[in-house]
Design an enzyme around this catalytic site. Sequence first.
Site, PDB file in Angstrom:
ATOM      1  N   ARG A  65      42.231  54.593  45.578  1.00  0.00           N
ATOM      2  CA  ARG A  65      42.110  53.132  45.719  1.00  0.00           C
ATOM      3  C   ARG A  65      43.446  52.540  46.137  1.00  0.00           C
ATOM      4  O   ARG A  65      44.496  53.088  45.798  1.00  0.00           O
ATOM      5  CB  ARG A  65      41.680  52.495  44.396  1.00  0.00           C
ATOM      6  N   ILE A  66      43.341  51.406  46.819  1.00  0.00           N
ATOM      7  CA  ILE A  66      44.551  50.673  47.197  1.00  0.00           C
ATOM      8  C   ILE A  66      45.088  50.000  45.932  1.00  0.00           C
ATOM      9  O   ILE A  66      44.327  49.380  45.185  1.00  0.00           O
ATOM     10  CB  ILE A  66      44.214  49.566  48.226  1.00  0.00           C
ATOM     11  N   LEU A  67      46.377  50.139  45.693  1.00  0.00           N
ATOM     12  CA  LEU A  67      46.954  49.493  44.507  1.00  0.00           C
ATOM     13  C   LEU A  67      47.089  47.993  44.742  1.00  0.00           C
ATOM     14  O   LEU A  67      47.462  47.549  45.824  1.00  0.00           O
ATOM     15  CB  LEU A  67      48.335  50.079  44.208  1.00  0.00           C
ATOM     16  N   ASP A  82      53.799  50.766  49.601  1.00  0.00           N
ATOM     17  CA  ASP A  82      53.982  49.315  49.614  1.00  0.00           C
ATOM     18  C   ASP A  82      52.595  48.676  49.576  1.00  0.00           C
ATOM     19  O   ASP A  82      51.611  49.355  49.304  1.00  0.00           O
ATOM     20  CB  ASP A  82      54.840  48.875  50.811  1.00  0.00           C
ATOM     21  N   ALA A  83      52.508  47.383  49.893  1.00  0.00           N
ATOM     22  CA  ALA A  83      51.220  46.693  49.742  1.00  0.00           C
ATOM     23  C   ALA A  83      50.208  47.097  50.814  1.00  0.00           C
ATOM     24  O   ALA A  83      49.020  46.810  50.686  1.00  0.00           O
ATOM     25  CB  ALA A  83      51.450  45.184  49.766  1.00  0.00           C
ATOM     26  N   GLY A  84      50.638  47.769  51.871  1.00  0.00           N
ATOM     27  CA  GLY A  84      49.715  48.153  52.942  1.00  0.00           C
ATOM     28  C   GLY A  84      48.997  49.460  52.655  1.00  0.00           C
ATOM     29  O   GLY A  84      49.123  50.038  51.566  1.00  0.00           O
ATOM     30  N   ASP A 107      48.864  53.204  53.304  1.00  0.00           N
ATOM     31  CA  ASP A 107      49.645  54.356  53.774  1.00  0.00           C
ATOM     32  C   ASP A 107      50.766  53.918  54.727  1.00  0.00           C
ATOM     33  O   ASP A 107      51.033  54.575  55.734  1.00  0.00           O
ATOM     34  CB  ASP A 107      48.722  55.380  54.475  1.00  0.00           C
ATOM     35  N   ASN A 162      53.250  58.491  47.380  1.00  0.00           N
ATOM     36  CA  ASN A 162      51.890  58.940  47.674  1.00  0.00           C
ATOM     37  C   ASN A 162      51.969  60.140  48.595  1.00  0.00           C
ATOM     38  O   ASN A 162      52.888  60.253  49.412  1.00  0.00           O
ATOM     39  CB  ASN A 162      51.128  57.804  48.377  1.00  0.00           C
ATOM     40  N   HIS A 190      49.794  61.977  51.581  1.00  0.00           N
ATOM     41  CA  HIS A 190      48.702  61.637  52.498  1.00  0.00           C
ATOM     42  C   HIS A 190      48.503  62.782  53.498  1.00  0.00           C
ATOM     43  O   HIS A 190      49.483  63.320  54.026  1.00  0.00           O
ATOM     44  CB  HIS A 190      49.038  60.338  53.241  1.00  0.00           C
TER      45      HIS A 190
HETATM   46  C1  GRF Z   1      45.077  65.097  49.262  1.00  0.00           C
HETATM   47  O1  GRF Z   1      44.737  65.657  50.506  1.00  0.00           O
HETATM   48  C2  GRF Z   1      46.004  63.936  49.414  1.00  0.00           C
HETATM   49  O2  GRF Z   1      46.783  64.011  50.571  1.00  0.00           O
HETATM   50  C3  GRF Z   1      45.047  62.771  49.524  1.00  0.00           C
HETATM   51  O3  GRF Z   1      43.993  63.085  48.666  1.00  0.00           O
HETATM   52  C4  GRF Z   1      43.879  64.497  48.539  1.00  0.00           C
HETATM   53  C5  GRF Z   1      43.905  64.810  47.072  1.00  0.00           C
HETATM   54  O4  GRF Z   1      43.636  66.142  46.788  1.00  0.00           O
HETATM   55  N1  GRF Z   1      45.726  61.532  49.193  1.00  0.00           N
HETATM   56  P1  GRF Z   1      43.738  66.719  45.299  1.00  0.00           P
HETATM   57  O5  GRF Z   1      42.875  65.843  44.404  1.00  0.00           O
HETATM   58  O6  GRF Z   1      45.171  66.692  44.895  1.00  0.00           O
HETATM   59  O7  GRF Z   1      43.199  68.108  45.412  1.00  0.00           O
END
Ligand code: GRF
Length: 215
Positions: free
Chosen positions: A90-92, A140-142, A144, A106, A108
Amino acid sequence: MRAVVMVSGRGSNLRALVDARDAGQCDVELVAVVSDRADADALGFAAQRGLATRTVLPRDHADRAAWDVALCETVDAFAPDLVILAGFMRILGAPMIQRFEGRIVNVHPSLLPAFPGKDGPALALAAGVKLSGCTVHLVDAGVDSGPVLAQAAVPVLDTDDRDSLHARIQREEHVLLPRVVHAIATGRLVLGARPRWRATGTPPPHGLRWPNPQE
Ligand code: GRF
């Protein structure tokens, strides 16, 4: 350094953090695991490994704003120096961003700023790129959109589907995220409006690694 890890799903990144900590490779105190879903597998793993867990369900709160406040209070109760989003889907909201500004990271599954949002691997495949990877960034607020801290690249193969590409990316996440957390804990990576890696004898853990030694 005290860290709260936030999760929504499988928890393979949480496992990588716990394993790295246990191996003495990630100098962090994992003080709690907080989830927005009661059925997140990561919660079971956390409990098994003796970590405190908390679940803050949207449906238990009157509206999004109330949930945002409850989430922030739950995390804040553990007085973390760092908040790690490890598959938190979720977006914080403003309370978390304001309370922990510059102290939330985070992971990603794409090379940001390419392919932010829900399904980085599928977007990379659809776009036909030949390299993808993972990014650890400040939140940040955006969506990713915060400053990039570290990245690792992997090839996109002609034979890939979403799952095979995501699996290859995740192997890099499991190496990169603990290294970045360790770098923050030891002062090697200095956070702030413009995060910077302090110069030492060894390079920061970015990179293109192929063939992967595990394959
Ligand atoms: C990962 O690929 C991460 O980059 C993304 O969500 C996935 C989480 O995987 N934000 P896990 O729950 O850590 O296995």
